[in-house]
Design an enzyme around this catalytic site. Structure first.
Site, PDB file in Angstrom:
ATOM      1  N   HIS A   1      -7.010  10.126  -5.980  1.00 57.14           N
ATOM      2  CA  HIS A   1      -6.637   9.083  -6.929  1.00 57.14           C
ATOM      3  C   HIS A   1      -5.240   8.571  -6.586  1.00 57.14           C
ATOM      4  O   HIS A   1      -4.362   9.361  -6.218  1.00 57.14           O
ATOM      5  CB  HIS A   1      -6.656   9.653  -8.352  1.00 57.14           C
ATOM      6  CG  HIS A   1      -6.575   8.618  -9.423  1.00 57.14           C
ATOM      7  ND1 HIS A   1      -5.413   7.938  -9.733  1.00 57.14           N
ATOM      8  CD2 HIS A   1      -7.525   8.146 -10.278  1.00 57.14           C
ATOM      9  CE1 HIS A   1      -5.642   7.104 -10.726  1.00 57.14           C
ATOM     10  NE2 HIS A   1      -6.922   7.201 -11.074  1.00 57.14           N
ATOM     11  N   PRO A   2      -4.990   7.262  -6.710  1.00 57.20           N
ATOM     12  CA  PRO A   2      -3.676   6.752  -6.315  1.00 57.20           C
ATOM     13  C   PRO A   2      -2.544   7.125  -7.262  1.00 57.20           C
ATOM     14  O   PRO A   2      -1.386   7.170  -6.849  1.00 57.20           O
ATOM     15  CB  PRO A   2      -3.880   5.233  -6.294  1.00 57.20           C
ATOM     16  CG  PRO A   2      -5.051   4.976  -7.177  1.00 57.20           C
ATOM     17  CD  PRO A   2      -5.928   6.170  -7.022  1.00 57.20           C
TER      18      PRO A   2
END
Length: 394
Positions: free
Chosen positions: A242-243
């Site tokens: 996930h960023p």
């Protein structure tokens, strides 16, 4: 409600939400048929217009069942009636116009301008039938410099940014493992039609609905757009990470990977306690989500050192019991075998073939969805010709 259907969703005696709504369906392949399949699952009557002798392109596309019929066609066209008409034949066009006159909704996914060339321009149809809703689904919509360009799912995935965002940092852009742009266009088409039906109840007015696969895929790119529109940063591929949250990734166990999703500090402490890594929350590198994202490689290494000591299923059970969001990475064949999929009615047998159920679950309305098999070409042609035969005095 029953033990096997605790939500009461699979009661076929419930009324259908869109019962009484008639849809004339000019769609083919996947984006448009996804929209009308969803309308069929909600109880609308779908009259599928097909080419004589050929029908929808997907009738000739695999994979094929043992009886030679297309699974591609079947999944997208459950619950519909088929009629084969020649749109260049005046008598057939008179029949089509009669159907439209009696319809609530028209859905089409021709290239922009084709309907107008047939004398069925969406704006004209709404002008002639003020309560009619005409939904057009295309690659790029009915306006803009690209609106006349041909488009299939892979082309739209490439243009939308979703292909560049998918894959590993050191790899190449990768197509999402399903026709996500087609499906997104179909879902947005359904949303547009249902929204227009609600508005018609309030105002008495129909409308055109213009859905572009590119628009529909573009708005799926929320996290990348946060970088571009907010931070003015060019995003890069991250693999399964996930960023903006960590640990939010896939991790290797002794036998296979597991997905773990931790979205706040409390959950991180819960995860660490369940894994015997009680010292990590106090480590400055991992004390906050921002720090964990900055030091994700170190955290992943520390976690995988422990996860690799046991199997994925063992860790899944342990982490679920602790309240950590977690899941095994499954092949879709294995997903089909999950009790969760069965209890929710997400696979149903229609006409002797397994097809997908509807993800829309209503308390009041039927949530089983369409139970009529996908139609043979022109299976209702004779009946429909009698029902909608143009009448001079009508």
């Amino acid at each position: 409600m029953t033990e096997h259907d605790p939500g009461g969703y699979l009661d076929p005696t419930k009324p259908q939400a869109l019962e009484g709504i008639t849809v004339v369906d000019f769609t083919r392949v996947l984006a448009g048929p996804t929209c009308t399949r969803m309308l069929a699952d909600a109880g609308a009557r779908i009259i599928k217009i097909e080419r004589p002798g050929i029908g929808d392109d997907t009738r000739q596309m695999g994979p094929f069942a043992d009886d030679g019929t297309s699974e591609y066609y079947r999944l997208a066209n459950v619950g519909k009636e088929s009629i084969a008409v020649d749109l260049k034949d005046p008598d057939d066009m008179a029949l089509v116009r009669s159907m439209i006159k009696h319809a609530d909704v028209v859905v089409e996914n021709f290239r922009p301008g084709v309907m107008a060339g047939l004398g069925l321009a969406p704006d004209d149809l709404v002008a002639q039938h003020p309560r009619l809703i005409v939904c057009s689904i295309s690659g790029f919509g009915q306006s803009g410099p690209m609106h006349q360009e041909p488009a299939y799912d892979t082309v739209v995935q490439a243009l939308s940014g979703i292909m560049d965002a998918t894959g590993w940092p050191d790899g190449r852009p990768t197509r999402v493992g399903t026709s996500i742009s087609d499906i997104a266009g179909g879902i947005m088409g359904y949303c547009g039609v249902v929204t227009a039906l609600v508005a018609r109840e309030r105002t008495g007015r129909g409308t055109t609905v213009d859905i572009a696969m590119l628009d529909s895929t573009f708005v799926l790119m929320q996290q990348c757009l946060m970088d571009v529109l907010g931070r003015r940063v060019r995003p890069t591929r991250l693999g399964n990470r996930h960023p903006f949250m960590y640990p939010f990734d896939t991790f290797e166990c002794s036998d296979r990977p597991i997905a773990i999703a931790v979205g706040n500090d409390r959950l991180f402490e819960t995860l660490c306690n369940a894994m015997g890594l009680t010292h990590l929350p106090a480590d400055a590198r991992f004390a906050t989500n921002v720090n964990r994202c900055a030091n994700h490689a170190d955290l992943k290494a520390a976690m995988e050192k422990v996860l690799s000591t046991d199997t994925c299923e063992t860790w899944r059970s342990r982490l679920v019991d602790a309240g950590v969001p977690v899941g095994m990475v499954l092949n879709i064949e294995d997903t089909c075998k999950l009790d969760q999929i069965a209890v929710r009615g997400m696979i149903k047998n229609v006409g002797g073939f397994d097809v997908t159920g509807t993800p829309l679950k209503f308390g009041t309305w039927d949530s089983v969805g369409a139970t009529i098999p996908s139609p043979d070409l022109d299976d209702c042609g004779e009946l429909l010709r009698r029902e909608f035969a143009p009448r001079p005095d009508a």
